[in-house]
Design a protein around this motif. Structure first.
Motif, PDB file in Angstrom:
ATOM      1  N   PRO A 286       0.803  -1.222   0.000  1.00  0.00           N
ATOM      2  CA  PRO A 286       0.000   0.000   0.000  1.00  0.00           C
ATOM      3  C   PRO A 286       0.840   1.279   0.000  1.00  0.00           C
ATOM      4  N   GLU A 287       2.012   1.251   0.635  1.00  0.00           N
ATOM      5  CA  GLU A 287       2.844   2.457   0.733  1.00  0.00           C
ATOM      6  C   GLU A 287       3.456   2.861  -0.598  1.00  0.00           C
ATOM      7  N   TRP A 288       3.380   2.002  -1.606  1.00  0.00           N
ATOM      8  CA  TRP A 288       3.964   2.321  -2.914  1.00  0.00           C
ATOM      9  C   TRP A 288       2.904   2.560  -3.981  1.00  0.00           C
ATOM     10  N   GLN A 289       1.669   2.725  -3.596  1.00  0.00           N
ATOM     11  CA  GLN A 289       0.583   2.820  -4.569  1.00  0.00           C
ATOM     12  C   GLN A 289       0.311   4.235  -5.057  1.00  0.00           C
ATOM     13  N   THR A 290       0.946   5.214  -4.467  1.00  0.00           N
ATOM     14  CA  THR A 290       0.745   6.604  -4.879  1.00  0.00           C
ATOM     15  C   THR A 290       1.968   7.087  -5.640  1.00  0.00           C
ATOM     16  N   LEU A 291       1.734   7.547  -6.859  1.00  0.00           N
ATOM     17  CA  LEU A 291       2.814   8.042  -7.711  1.00  0.00           C
ATOM     18  C   LEU A 291       2.333   9.307  -8.401  1.00  0.00           C
ATOM     19  N   LYS A 292       3.196  10.297  -8.463  1.00  0.00           N
ATOM     20  CA  LYS A 292       2.795  11.583  -9.055  1.00  0.00           C
ATOM     21  C   LYS A 292       3.977  12.183  -9.802  1.00  0.00           C
ATOM     22  N   PRO A 293       3.707  13.094 -10.751  1.00  0.00           N
ATOM     23  CA  PRO A 293       4.803  13.778 -11.441  1.00  0.00           C
ATOM     24  C   PRO A 293       5.719  14.476 -10.437  1.00  0.00           C
ATOM     25  N   GLY A 294       7.015  14.358 -10.680  1.00  0.00           N
ATOM     26  CA  GLY A 294       8.000  14.896  -9.747  1.00  0.00           C
ATOM     27  C   GLY A 294       8.637  13.822  -8.895  1.00  0.00           C
ATOM     28  N   ASP A 295       7.971  12.656  -8.780  1.00  0.00           N
ATOM     29  CA  ASP A 295       8.605  11.516  -8.118  1.00  0.00           C
ATOM     30  C   ASP A 295       9.704  10.961  -9.027  1.00  0.00           C
ATOM     31  N   THR A 296      10.408   9.961  -8.559  1.00  0.00           N
ATOM     32  CA  THR A 296      11.526   9.422  -9.331  1.00  0.00           C
ATOM     33  C   THR A 296      11.381   7.922  -9.531  1.00  0.00           C
ATOM     34  N   LEU A 297      12.034   7.435 -10.575  1.00  0.00           N
ATOM     35  CA  LEU A 297      12.170   6.006 -10.834  1.00  0.00           C
ATOM     36  C   LEU A 297      13.639   5.662 -10.707  1.00  0.00           C
TER      37      LEU A 297
END
Length: 451
Positions: free
Chosen positions: A315-326
């Motif tokens: 659950p802690e990895w289910q939110t992703l938005k522009p500005g995050d990194t891969l």
């Protein structure tokens, strides 16, 4: 009985040390003769890896010498790697000084007596020793010790980055050769490894803490597949759209405008017997520092990625938005996530100076890329099909500057065969996890995939 290292005379203060050994039921004199005058090219796998390492030079030079993997030939070399010391029944040392991180290595040739004292800035120093330690009355411990350093901190930064890339292959070759000689001479015990690094921190062991022997087996299969792909460049076009029909490849996708004229790329896909809502949670947590890449984990960790593939939704990895990194590698710069459509796709972009490792903000300027730069996008997309099915698509596009070293390092000739196997395994890894979902939710242990 532990013998003193001859390497102490040539690299007394290394920044990196790696030690591998094997115990054989053969006296030291016979073990010395076998290794000192043996031919590593008898192993097709070792020959192929050396051939790939020297491929850029062979593409540039028509007069490139034949590939030789005999210690006798290395010892007779007048340029590059030299025999620094040779004591029958005890061991021998081979070393070189050069800018190993450059595509065509500029070597500095000095007499063995001057090797340790050489300190001209801008160079790396590499030396390895084969040592033959008596073991009981008739046995021998064959020790291969590698030492690496540089003449200044900037050269060490470049050499260490290079060794992160080539080090896994170097380790594999050393251990494979030890095992081959061990079988030939009478193996008493399998090879063991104790790598240490004096500054910076210690190198990673061969089998990462996250890995299992199933991961090792799967990685071996993956490595053989990469070698097969390297030998079949004429199949590159077919591999570029594995799992996706040509019409689907040619349609526009999100992010294509960031790399409008790629040098090469792929669009791979896999159909999954589940709706998008069940696939997306696995896709959104992809990343080195999150759910991994569901691929050949052992190979990734052999390259120092420090990956652990997830077998459940976090659950802690289910939110992703522009500005995050891969993040792709624990020591490499992360790419920017520049677009996210939750439940549908996310897009990572990198405009990178490959010499410094710097990732520039935003798209590159118009026109040709500056020397030693690459511009790439990686799209992870899930689309709905009929009857509750979906398709997971991985689309990768890369453009490179025109300088030869960047084209060779990031062009399709070497990267594509490796990328194809890893990307295909990632797609299948997601498919397996989604389609076995009821077993995971019921609390059963999910099986580990081996292909």
């Amino acid at each position: 009985m532990t013998m003193p290292s001859l390497l102490e005379y040539f690299l007394p203060e290394p920044r990196l040390i790696e030690v591998d050994w094997v115990e054989v039921a053969t006296p030291p004199a016979e073990a010395y003769q076998a290794l000192r005058h043996g031919d590593a090219a008898q192993s097709p796998l070792v020959w192929a890896l050396f051939w790939l390492r020297t491929l850029p030079e062979r593409l540039r030079r028509r007069d490139a010498p034949p590939l030789s993997l005999r210690i006798d030939d290395i010892g007779a070399s007048k340029h590059g790697f030299h025999m620094l010391a040779d004591e029958p029944r005890r061991g021998f040392v081979i070393g070189a000084i050069g800018r190993f991180w450059e595509t065509e290595i500029p070597f500095v040739d000095v007499p063995p007596t001057d090797f340790a004292a050489f300190a001209e800035p801008g160079f790396g120093k590499v030396a390895w020793e084969a040592r033959f330690e008596p073991l009981g009355r008739t046995g021998t411990r064959i020790v291969l010790e590698l030492r690496v350093t540089a003449t200044d901190d900037e050269a060490w930064r470049r050499l260490r980055r290079y060794f992160r890339l080539l080090g896994p292959f170097s380790r594999f070759i050393r251990r494979h050769l030890l095992h081959q000689f061990g079988k030939e001479l009478g193996l008493m015990q399998g090879p063991d490894t104790s790598p240490t690094e004096t500054a910076p921190p210690a190198a990673e062991p061969a089998l990462h803490a996250h890995d299992t022997w199933a991961d090792f087996g799967a990685g071996t299969v993956g490595a053989l597949g990469m070698l097969a792909d390297l030998a079949t460049p004429f199949l590159r076009r077919a591999r570029s759209h594995w799992g996706v029909e040509r019409e689907a490849v040619e349609r526009p996708y999100p992010g294509d405008e960031l790399v409008p004229a790629p040098l090469w790329g792929w669009t791979h896909g896999v159909e999954i017997a589940a709706p998008v809502s069940e696939v997306w949670p696995w896709v959104v947590q992809i990343g080195q520092n999150k759910g991994g890449f569901y691929s050949y984990q052992w190979l990734e960790n052999l390259a120092g990625c420090d990956v652990q593939n997830a077998d459940r939704i976090h659950p802690e990895w289910q939110t992703l938005k522009p500005g995050d990194t891969l993040s792709l590698h624990r020591a490499g710069p992360p790419f920017s996530v520049v677009a996210v459509d939750p439940g549908h796709y996310f897009l990572a972009h990198g405009y990178v100076d490959v010499q410094t490792g710097q990732v520039h903000e935003g798209p590159p300027p118009e026109g040709p890329l500056p020397p030693h730069h690459v511009n790439l996008t990686w799209l992870f997309l899930v689309e709905s099909l009929d009857e509750g099915r979906s398709r997971f698509v991985s689309r990768y596009r890369i453009a490179c500057s025109g300088d030869l070293s960047t084209r060779l390092s990031f062009g399709p000739w070497i990267v594509e065969p490796i990328g194809f196997m890893m990307d295909r395994r990632m797609l299948l890894g997601v498919k397996e996890r989604v389609e076995r979902r009821p077993r995971i939710e019921s609390g059963e242990q999910a099986p580990r995939a081996l292909t």
